[in-house]
Enzyme design. Structure first.
Site, PDB file in Angstrom:
ATOM      1  N   ALA A  67       0.860  -1.180   0.000  1.00  0.00           N
ATOM      2  CA  ALA A  67       0.000   0.000   0.000  1.00  0.00           C
ATOM      3  C   ALA A  67       0.900   1.235   0.000  1.00  0.00           C
ATOM      4  O   ALA A  67       2.060   1.161   0.422  1.00  0.00           O
ATOM      5  CB  ALA A  67      -0.884  -0.017   1.237  1.00  0.00           C
ATOM      6  N   GLY A 112       0.777  -5.031   0.956  1.00  0.00           N
ATOM      7  CA  GLY A 112      -0.393  -5.088   0.076  1.00  0.00           C
ATOM      8  C   GLY A 112      -0.107  -5.752  -1.260  1.00  0.00           C
ATOM      9  O   GLY A 112      -1.025  -6.258  -1.916  1.00  0.00           O
ATOM     10  N   GLU A 115      -0.558  -9.320  -0.554  1.00  0.00           N
ATOM     11  CA  GLU A 115      -2.006  -9.510  -0.369  1.00  0.00           C
ATOM     12  C   GLU A 115      -2.726  -9.545  -1.722  1.00  0.00           C
ATOM     13  O   GLU A 115      -3.673 -10.317  -1.913  1.00  0.00           O
ATOM     14  CB  GLU A 115      -2.569  -8.391   0.499  1.00  0.00           C
ATOM     15  CG  GLU A 115      -2.000  -8.402   1.909  1.00  0.00           C
ATOM     16  CD  GLU A 115      -2.505  -7.245   2.739  1.00  0.00           C
ATOM     17  OE1 GLU A 115      -3.535  -7.413   3.396  1.00  0.00           O
ATOM     18  OE2 GLU A 115      -1.875  -6.170   2.716  1.00  0.00           O
ATOM     19  N   GLU A 135       4.469  -4.959   7.317  1.00  0.00           N
ATOM     20  CA  GLU A 135       3.609  -3.967   7.981  1.00  0.00           C
ATOM     21  C   GLU A 135       3.951  -3.734   9.454  1.00  0.00           C
ATOM     22  O   GLU A 135       3.930  -2.592   9.922  1.00  0.00           O
ATOM     23  CB  GLU A 135       2.130  -4.375   7.861  1.00  0.00           C
ATOM     24  CG  GLU A 135       1.532  -4.137   6.488  1.00  0.00           C
ATOM     25  CD  GLU A 135       1.624  -5.347   5.573  1.00  0.00           C
ATOM     26  OE1 GLU A 135       2.479  -6.235   5.813  1.00  0.00           O
ATOM     27  OE2 GLU A 135       0.853  -5.410   4.604  1.00  0.00           O
TER      28      GLU A 135
HETATM   29  N1  CAA Z   1       4.568   3.286  -0.853  1.00  0.00           N
HETATM   30  C1  CAA Z   1       4.932   4.420  -1.459  1.00  0.00           C
HETATM   31  N2  CAA Z   1       6.075   4.565  -2.145  1.00  0.00           N
HETATM   32  C2  CAA Z   1       6.870   3.483  -2.207  1.00  0.00           C
HETATM   33  C3  CAA Z   1       6.559   2.263  -1.608  1.00  0.00           C
HETATM   34  C4  CAA Z   1       5.331   2.175  -0.908  1.00  0.00           C
HETATM   35  N3  CAA Z   1       4.911   1.046  -0.346  1.00  0.00           N
HETATM   36  N4  CAA Z   1       7.561   1.384  -1.844  1.00  0.00           N
HETATM   37  C5  CAA Z   1       8.477   2.041  -2.574  1.00  0.00           C
HETATM   38  N5  CAA Z   1       8.069   3.319  -2.792  1.00  0.00           N
HETATM   39  C6  CAA Z   1       8.756   4.364  -3.533  1.00  0.00           C
HETATM   40  C7  CAA Z   1       9.947   4.905  -2.747  1.00  0.00           C
HETATM   41  O1  CAA Z   1       9.508   5.870  -1.817  1.00  0.00           O
HETATM   42  C8  CAA Z   1      10.797   5.465  -3.847  1.00  0.00           C
HETATM   43  O2  CAA Z   1      10.242   6.685  -4.260  1.00  0.00           O
HETATM   44  P1  CAA Z   1      11.207   7.995  -4.457  1.00  0.00           P
HETATM   45  O3  CAA Z   1      12.077   7.627  -5.631  1.00  0.00           O
HETATM   46  O4  CAA Z   1      10.239   9.092  -4.742  1.00  0.00           O
HETATM   47  O5  CAA Z   1      11.976   8.122  -3.187  1.00  0.00           O
HETATM   48  C9  CAA Z   1      10.582   4.478  -5.002  1.00  0.00           C
HETATM   49  O6  CAA Z   1       9.339   3.807  -4.713  1.00  0.00           O
HETATM   50  C10 CAA Z   1      11.677   3.427  -5.081  1.00  0.00           C
HETATM   51  O7  CAA Z   1      11.771   2.787  -3.824  1.00  0.00           O
HETATM   52  P2  CAA Z   1      13.165   2.618  -3.019  1.00  0.00           P
HETATM   53  O8  CAA Z   1      14.070   3.745  -3.331  1.00  0.00           O
HETATM   54  O9  CAA Z   1      12.829   2.372  -1.593  1.00  0.00           O
HETATM   55  O10 CAA Z   1      13.710   1.292  -3.724  1.00  0.00           O
HETATM   56  P3  CAA Z   1      14.730   0.210  -3.080  1.00  0.00           P
HETATM   57  O11 CAA Z   1      15.155  -0.645  -4.201  1.00  0.00           O
HETATM   58  O12 CAA Z   1      15.774   0.884  -2.274  1.00  0.00           O
HETATM   59  O13 CAA Z   1      13.824  -0.648  -2.075  1.00  0.00           O
HETATM   60  C11 CAA Z   1      11.864  -1.856  -1.383  1.00  0.00           C
HETATM   61  C12 CAA Z   1      12.768  -1.434  -2.563  1.00  0.00           C
HETATM   62  C13 CAA Z   1      12.609  -2.813  -0.481  1.00  0.00           C
HETATM   63  C14 CAA Z   1      10.643  -2.538  -1.962  1.00  0.00           C
HETATM   64  C15 CAA Z   1      11.476  -0.594  -0.586  1.00  0.00           C
HETATM   65  O14 CAA Z   1      10.956   0.380  -1.494  1.00  0.00           O
HETATM   66  C16 CAA Z   1      10.439  -0.814   0.474  1.00  0.00           C
HETATM   67  O15 CAA Z   1      10.753  -1.360   1.526  1.00  0.00           O
HETATM   68  N6  CAA Z   1       9.183  -0.374   0.222  1.00  0.00           N
HETATM   69  C17 CAA Z   1       8.131  -0.461   1.208  1.00  0.00           C
HETATM   70  C18 CAA Z   1       7.654  -1.881   1.386  1.00  0.00           C
HETATM   71  C19 CAA Z   1       6.596  -1.936   2.459  1.00  0.00           C
HETATM   72  O16 CAA Z   1       6.821  -1.657   3.619  1.00  0.00           O
HETATM   73  N7  CAA Z   1       5.345  -2.337   2.084  1.00  0.00           N
HETATM   74  C20 CAA Z   1       4.234  -2.414   2.989  1.00  0.00           C
HETATM   75  C21 CAA Z   1       3.414  -1.159   2.916  1.00  0.00           C
HETATM   76  S1  CAA Z   1       2.153  -1.098   4.158  1.00  0.00           S
HETATM   77  C22 CAA Z   1       0.892  -2.020   3.529  1.00  0.00           C
HETATM   78  O17 CAA Z   1       0.974  -2.620   2.471  1.00  0.00           O
HETATM   79  C23 CAA Z   1      -0.358  -1.994   4.392  1.00  0.00           C
HETATM   80  C24 CAA Z   1      -1.498  -2.794   3.929  1.00  0.00           C
HETATM   81  O18 CAA Z   1      -1.472  -4.002   3.935  1.00  0.00           O
HETATM   82  C25 CAA Z   1      -2.747  -2.144   3.575  1.00  0.00           C
END
Ligand code: CAA
Length: 263
Positions: A67, A112, A115, A135
Site C-alpha cells: 500500500a 499489500g 495480499e 507492515e
Molecule cells: N509506498 C509508497 N512509495 C513506495 C513504496 C510504498 N509502499 N515502496 C516504494 N516506494 C517508492 C519509494 O519511496 C521510492 O520513491 P522515491 O524515488 O520518490 O523516493 C521508489 O518507490 C523506489 O523505492 P526505493 O528507493 O525504496 O527502492 P529500493 O530498491 O531501495 O527498495 C523496497 C525497494 C525494499 C521494496 C522498498 O521500497 C520498500 O521497503 N518499500 C516499502 C515496502 C513496504 O513496507 N510495504 C508495505 C506497505 S504497508 C501495507 O501494504 C499496508 C497494507 O497491507 C494495507
C-alpha cells in the site's frame, strides 16, 4: 494520475492481461490505483470470452511494493478503515472473477503487494521475486485481506510468523511452503505464464469457470454443502453445447472446437 495506472487488454483469444503501471513508486497501491483496478476488474468480469486473467505489473524490480506509505502517512483511523475496506473489496472482486486469475510476480511482492497476489487464484514467480509482510515494521498490520488469505494458504503458524517477523522470503522458500505454483527463470517468466494461460484457455471455457467456482467453494464450505455444489456445477456443464462438443470430439478422435461455441 491518469487512468492508465491500470490497463486491461486481450493478449490472445481467451486471455486478458490486467497490468498495474506505476513503476516509479514500485507499483504501490494508492486510492487511485485501487479504484482503477476495480474498474478494470469489473470490465473483465463482463468479458464472456475470457477464461484467464494474468495480473501483472510494469517494471522489473517490483510486482507491487505494498500500500502507498506516503498516502497513509497522515491517515486518521476513519481514513485507514475506509482505505482497508476499499482494498478488501477490490481484492475480493478480483478473487470472485469468473476467470482463473494468475498473479505474475517478477520482483518484490510486499505488504499489500503480497495480499494482492494472494487474491489471485495462483501465483507464478520469477526466481528473483521476494515476498513478505513488512507492515508490523511500520506499526501496522496487513489491511487488504492478507491476514485471512495467508492463514488459509500457509496455515496459522507460518502465516503468523510471516506477519509478525516482517522478514522477506525468497521465491524458493515461498514455493516450498506452497505459496507459489511455479518458480521460473526471470527471463522466462512472461512466456511461462502466457503458455500456462493459453493451455487453460484452450480447455472448455464453461468447464474452466465451473472448476474455479467449485474450487473456491471448497475454501468457504465444508463437507456435504461443497459436494452438493460440486454436483450442481458438474450437472450444469451438461446443459450447454460445450460438454457435447468435448465428449463427441473425444469419441470422434478429433480436437474439440470450444471457442466457436456461443455462450
Ligand atoms: N509506498 C509508497 N512509495 C513506495 C513504496 C510504498 N509502499 N515502496 C516504494 N516506494 C517508492 C519509494 O519511496 C521510492 O520513491 P522515491 O524515488 O520518490 O523516493 C521508489 O518507490 C523506489 O523505492 P526505493 O528507493 O525504496 O527502492 P529500493 O530498491 O531501495 O527498495 C523496497 C525497494 C525494499 C521494496 C522498498 O521500497 C520498500 O521497503 N518499500 C516499502 C515496502 C513496504 O513496507 N510495504 C508495505 C506497505 S504497508 C501495507 O501494504 C499496508 C497494507 O497491507 C494495507
Amino acid at each position: 494520475m491518469s487512468t492508465s495506472c491500470v490497463q486491461a487488454f486481450e493478449l490472445r483469444a481467451g486471455v486478458v492481461v490486467c497490468e498495474i503501471n506505476r513503476p516509479d513508486a514500485l507499483n504501490a497501491l494508492n486510492t487511485e490505483v485501487l479504484h482503477e483496478l476495480l474498474r478494470q476488474v469489473e470490465s473483465v468480469k463482463c468479458n464472456d470470452s475470457a477464461s484467464v486473467v494474468i495480473l501483472r505489473s510494469v517494471g522489473d524490480k517490483a510486482f507491487v511494493a505494498g500500500a502507498d506509505i506516503k498516502e497513509m502517512l497522515n491517515y486518521s483511523t476513519d481514513q485507514a478503515f475506509r482505505f482497508s475496506s476499499l482494498g478488501q473489496s477490490v481484492f475480493s472482486a478480483l478473487s470472485d472473477l469468473p476467470q482463473v486469475v494468475i498473479a505474475q510476480v517478477q520482483g518484490f511482492a510486499l505488504g499489500g503487494g503480497l495480499e494482492l497476489a494472494l487474491a489471485a487464484d495462483f501465483i507464478i514467480a520469477s526466481q528473483k521475486a521476494k515476498f513478505g509482510l513488512p507492515e508490523v515494521g511500520l506499526g501496522l498490520i496487513p489491511g487488504f485481506g492478507g491476514t485471512q488469505r495467508l492463514v488459509k494458504r500457509l496455515g496459522f503458524a507460518k502465516a503468523l510468523e510471516w506477519m509478525t517477523s516482517a522478514e522477506r522470503y525468497s521465491a524458493e522458500v515461498a514455493y516450498q511452503l506452497g505459496l507459489l505454483n511455479r518458480v521460473l527463470e526471470h527471463e522466462q517468466l512472461s512466456t511461462g505464464v502466457e503458455a500456462l494461460a493459453q493451455t487453460i484457455a484452450a480447455q472448455g471455457p464453461r468447464a474452466v469457470r465451473a472448476a474455479k467456482r467449485a474450487a473456491r467453494a471448497a475454501e468457504s464450505s465444508h463437507g456435504q454443502l461443497g459436494f452438493e455444489f460440486e454436483a450442481q456445477l458438474f450437472s450444469s456443464c451438461f446443459a450447454g453445447a460445450e460438454a457435447r462438443e468435448g465428449l463427441s470430439a473425444f469419441v470422434e478422435k478429433r480436437k474439440p472446437e470450444f471457442r466457436s461455441i456461443e455462450r
